[in-house]
Design an enzyme around this catalytic site. Sequence first.
Site: not given
Length: 403
Positions: A12, A96, A185, A246, A389
Amino acid sequence: MTSHASRVLVLNSGSSSVKYQLLDMTDGTRLALGLVERIGEETSRLSHTPLVSGGAKREHEGPIADHEAALKAVATELAADGLGLDSPELAAIGHRVVHGGLKFTVPTVIDDAVLAEIERLVPVAPLHNPANITGIRTAQALRPDLPQVAVFDTAFHTTMPEYAARYAIDVATADAHRIRRYGFHGTSHAYVSRQTAALLGKDPAETNVIVLHLGNGASASAVAGGRCMDTSMGLTPLEGLVMGTRSGDIDPAVTFHLKRVAGMSADEIDVLLNKKSGLLGLCGDNDMREIRRRIEEGDERAQLAFDIYIHRLKKYIGAYTAVLGHVDAVAFTAGVGENAAPVREAAIAGLEELGLAVDAGLNAVRSDAPRLISPEYSRVAVAVVPTDEELEIAQQTYALVNA
Ligand code: AMP
């Protein structure tokens, strides 16, 4: 491929970091994991944990110039544990990749054409795809003979109905610039929605789940029978829930206002909304643990930030209940969702009319296992389902190279 090649390395790659895990896919065991941070700085840091034969975590500090140097350092660490990347047991490397646009709906073996397409998507994912591409190129240089697979964050959401994926703006302008809601996601939403069905003892194809992925980045999704019907992130990961840094949903006119009235540039607004907003912008902290600690001490700014976070979450639970019509479960996952009982309690409080309730005792239990936290009488199950993940990327990668 030799039949004993059963290991998958999951990478990742971020702009200044690489997270990795090495898994054995005969049983999904993790062999090693680690993280290289602050790549390109003087104070780069590598932390590596072998998970075989009782090895202890090792940490190194010192300059790591670029992603190539980072991956070479990771390879050295793995080799020291007898898990070198030159091993014939390594079957593939799974990457990823954040943005796969509309083209990549499934995991894909990377060749030049695939890499070119990921590159073509850089304008819609300027923060993420370049780092992913660097990670892929570096891994290819290290093991050119090995299949490299891209697993896209957007793939799970490509099945969203057109009415959920389109913004209500001029179609020609939207299409010319590939402006639509892609969602992110996806690997987590896919994994958690399936695991939630398993927890309920149901077939995923017959289970409707609202997944709340609440980490530093956060997103919600409405999943009907394994198909994503809507998700809260959009063209970029900025839309939707209040996140660590965010803003999530705001009136788009706020951006014109900041430009015209505050004289900010597009880049400055981008940084404001992505890096200096959300919980951090509201109260100065983006870690939910710290926010809860401040609330316990009576800090009003922290309380207001928490209340805004919860209010947005409730709105999405309500909206996705309406989108799905029938909901079997609401599943909390990721750093906040898995660990912050007060967030789960507050998000579900008052939603009895939607068939939702949380049992305080069950909610307080700390565990790494998927579990129900709703009382017996609750019409809709409320669950905590840890996401994984890396395992999902490894499984998808391994399935593809063995197909
Ligand atoms: P993630 O992005 O999924 O790794 O989630 C990271 C976030 O999870 C952190 O920024 C924290 O806000 C939150 N988190 C992690 N552990 C806890 C905890 N024990 N209680 C509350 N929040 C937590």
